[in-house]
Motif scaffolding. Structure first.
Motif, PDB file in Angstrom:
ATOM      1  N   UNK A 184      -0.885   1.874  -6.975  1.00 53.19           N
ATOM      2  CA  UNK A 184      -1.479   2.570  -5.831  1.00 53.19           C
ATOM      3  C   UNK A 184      -1.148   4.057  -5.920  1.00 53.19           C
ATOM      4  N   UNK A 185      -1.674   4.803  -4.961  1.00 51.91           N
ATOM      5  CA  UNK A 185      -1.321   6.215  -4.851  1.00 51.91           C
ATOM      6  C   UNK A 185      -2.145   7.068  -5.776  1.00 51.91           C
ATOM      7  N   UNK A 186      -1.693   8.317  -5.984  1.00 52.57           N
ATOM      8  CA  UNK A 186      -2.427   9.279  -6.803  1.00 52.57           C
ATOM      9  C   UNK A 186      -2.348   8.928  -8.266  1.00 52.57           C
ATOM     10  N   UNK A 187      -3.286   9.504  -9.019  1.00 51.61           N
ATOM     11  CA  UNK A 187      -3.333   9.197 -10.447  1.00 51.61           C
ATOM     12  C   UNK A 187      -2.484  10.138 -11.280  1.00 51.61           C
ATOM     13  N   UNK A 188      -1.785  11.048 -10.664  1.00 51.84           N
ATOM     14  CA  UNK A 188      -1.047  12.037 -11.443  1.00 51.84           C
ATOM     15  C   UNK A 188      -0.071  11.354 -12.375  1.00 51.84           C
ATOM     16  N   UNK A 220       8.285   3.466  -4.863  1.00 50.99           N
ATOM     17  CA  UNK A 220       7.607   4.584  -4.212  1.00 50.99           C
ATOM     18  C   UNK A 220       8.315   5.874  -4.599  1.00 50.99           C
ATOM     19  N   UNK A 247       0.817  -1.215   0.000  1.00 49.28           N
ATOM     20  CA  UNK A 247       0.000   0.000   0.000  1.00 49.28           C
ATOM     21  C   UNK A 247       0.851   1.264   0.000  1.00 49.28           C
ATOM     22  N   UNK A 289      -3.673   7.276   1.120  1.00 45.11           N
ATOM     23  CA  UNK A 289      -2.805   7.240  -0.060  1.00 45.11           C
ATOM     24  C   UNK A 289      -3.574   7.430  -1.359  1.00 45.11           C
ATOM     25  N   UNK A 290      -4.863   7.192  -1.314  1.00 46.81           N
ATOM     26  CA  UNK A 290      -5.655   7.275  -2.533  1.00 46.81           C
ATOM     27  C   UNK A 290      -6.118   8.680  -2.882  1.00 46.81           C
ATOM     28  N   UNK A 291      -5.732   9.673  -2.075  1.00 47.21           N
ATOM     29  CA  UNK A 291      -6.178  11.028  -2.360  1.00 47.21           C
ATOM     30  C   UNK A 291      -5.621  11.511  -3.691  1.00 47.21           C
ATOM     31  N   UNK A 292      -6.436  12.253  -4.410  1.00 44.10           N
ATOM     32  CA  UNK A 292      -6.044  12.702  -5.737  1.00 44.10           C
ATOM     33  C   UNK A 292      -5.365  14.067  -5.677  1.00 44.10           C
ATOM     34  N   UNK A 293      -4.586  14.345  -6.697  1.00 46.36           N
ATOM     35  CA  UNK A 293      -3.865  15.612  -6.757  1.00 46.36           C
ATOM     36  C   UNK A 293      -4.074  16.265  -8.109  1.00 46.36           C
TER      37      UNK A 293
END
Lengths: 380, 144
Positions: free
Chosen positions: A376-380, A55, A18, B21-25
């Protein structure tokens, strides 16, 4: 208590996944009829399980990868390989950038091959600039240190290459590259202890010479220089054809061992790009067939001479000539990428002719792989 | 009873962490605006795109049919692993957004020189990796 440990371990794995931006698992199954790549063909299968995590922290990425490989008929050659590192990309301007990475690696073999165990450190510095929108200049510098369980193999190396490529409106790309490499054995003559394994085991008829340092050996370093050329042609949007050639010279030094051997999939410290001089020519056809399946077919011919390595007959008597190999490789590869996993199949046929009869061999090599990615993480 | 507590505790931690961790930017990949564009590369640049992130490889693509120009976001490290040139053909599947009158595409998949490269998964999560320059070579079996 044991259950608690299991829960906690499971939590750590999930937690690590995660925290990561990317978590991937892959499985490869390899089969061959010549695992030790010599005249006494020996079949084996190798299953390999791989995980990868990375990461991003601002402009720095950290990553780690583990790989366990098991050989069914030669379990003593099974190994676990792990690396961890970080990288950084810095753009100087909109056409130029630098890339740096530092990676620590470790390889841990089962007891039969524990001499191959090593810890290593790699540094890579890369530079790329667009001289124009159709011409690219690139340069890479790589440093490597490897410390083995059997210190005879320990070395440091430096590698520098510069390449230039340009694209023409005829959909033709031409690329030229020169490389220089320097490998320094930290103690090639530290031990004259000859560890001879009688050849009734995995190698067939001849004794193993790999662990024997040469008794007459001048210098500790090997220096190589190579020149490469490539011409690639696009035929429509779905077909690519490339032809490449490479010539390599040993500028100084020679192999410090009495024999040089390659194993299938498993790294053998007596053989690498510093071991030989000669040439290699390759052709490759890439076709995108329906359902977005990639098909690659290729042919490679190489002629290599191994400085400092004397050919021997099957009883191990010196033949008075430097070992020379001519190799033909035919390959076919099919790959299909899905949104979160990819599949591939590959086949190689290798015909290696050598003036050392022990290394006169043919082999068939099959691989199949499944790679599953979770992001995982942001979609940027 | 004790076992259930551990399971609940661990699940809570995992869910909480995933949510954080799933927050968008900034702007992000929107699957509802996904489109396929085929065209010719006009320019290649490195450009900052996201706060606290490495600059991105941006390919300026002229769509074959409409002659419309698109700024295609590829990824940071692909600048090193992919040698694009002006005049080459490129097919992109990605999420379109407009900014300052410019049409932009966050690329999910590209087809180039007869090969397909997945840059993001179907939900738009990035698939590029740290260490790509050093890792890629040893993957997918041996070459002779």
């Amino acid at each position: 208590m044991r259950r608690l440990v299991v829960y906690f371990s499971a939590f750590l794995v999930v937690n690590a996944a995660l925290i990561a931006n990317t978590f991937s698992l892959s499985f490869y199954q390899n089969m061959t009829d010549n695992v030790f790549q010599n005249r006494y063909s020996e079949r084996d299968q190798l299953s390999s399980l791989n995980f990868y995590l990375d990461k991003d922290f601002s402009k720095v990425s950290i990553f780690t990868e583990g790989n366990y490989a098991y050989l069914y008929d030669n379990p003593g050659l099974s190994y676990y390989f792990h690396d961890a590192g970080l990288d950084y990309l810095h753009a100087l301007n909109e056409k130029t950038a630098f890339y740096f990475s530092v990676v620590g690696q470790g390889a841990f073999y089962r007891s039969d091959y524990s001499d191959f165990n090593y810890l290593s450190l790699h540094f890579l510095g890369a530079f790329k600039t667009y001289l124009s929108q159709t011409s690219i200049l690139k340069s890479n510098y790589a440093f490597e240190y490897k410390g083995y369980s059997y210190s005879l193999f320990d070395f440091i190396s430096h590698f520098l290459d510069v390449s230039f490529d340009t694209y023409f409106q005829t959909k033709t790309t031409i690329k030229a590259e020169v490389s220089w490499g320097y490998k320094y054995y930290l103690h090639p003559d530290a031990s004259q202890e000859a560890v001879i394994e009688e050849g009734q085991g995995y190698r067939g008829g001849r004794d193993s010479y790999i662990y024997i340092p040469r008794t007459v050996y001048e210098g500790k370093a090997i220096q190589i220089f190579s020149a490469n050329g490539l011409i690639a042609q696009g035929l429509g949007g779905k077909i690519g054809l490339s032809l490449s050639g490479m010539k390599q010279w040993t500028l100084s030094g020679e192999n410090p061992f009495t024999s040089v051997e390659e194993f299938y999939v498993v790294e053998n410290p007596s053989y690498d790009s510093f071991s030989w001089e000669g040439y290699q020519v390759s052709s490759q056809l890439t076709i995108l067939v329906p359902w977005n399946i990639e098909l690659k077919m290729g042919y490679t011919r190489s002629e290599k001479e191994f400085p400092g390595i004397e050919s021997m007959d099957l009883e191990g008597n010196p033949l008075g000539v430097t070992r020379q190999d001519t190799r033909d490789v035919f390959e076919a590869r099919v790959e299909k990428d899905f949104s979160s996993f990819s599949l591939f199949l590959s086949y190689f046929y290798v015909n290696n002719r050598s003036n050392d009869p022990f290394f006169d061999w043919q082999g068939n090599f099959f691989s199949a792989g499944l790679e599953w990615n979770v992001f995982f993480g942001g979609k940027k | 009873m004790r076992k259930s507590r551990y399971v609940i505790l661990l699940l809570s931690l995992v869910i909480l962490q995933a949510a954080v961790l799933g927050q968008e930017t900034d702007h992000y990949y929107n699957v509802d605006t996904e489109k396929k564009v085929r065209g010719t590369i006009q320019m290649i640049v490195m450009e900052p795109r996201y706060k606290d992130s490495s600059p991105f490889l941006i390919v300026i693509l002229e769509e074959r049919k409409t002659k419309e120009m698109f700024n295609v976001e590829i990824s940071p490290v692909r600048f090193f692993s992919q040698d694009f040139h002006k005049g080459e053909e490129l097919e992109v599947v990605g999420s379109i957004y407009s900014l300052d009158g410019q049409k932009n595409i966050i690329a999910r998949q590209i087809r180039y020189r007869g090969e397909i490269f997945m840059l993001r998964d179907k939900h738009g999560f990035p698939a590029w990796r740290g260490g790509e320059m050093t890792q890629k070579k040893k993957r997918k079996g041996k070459r002779f």
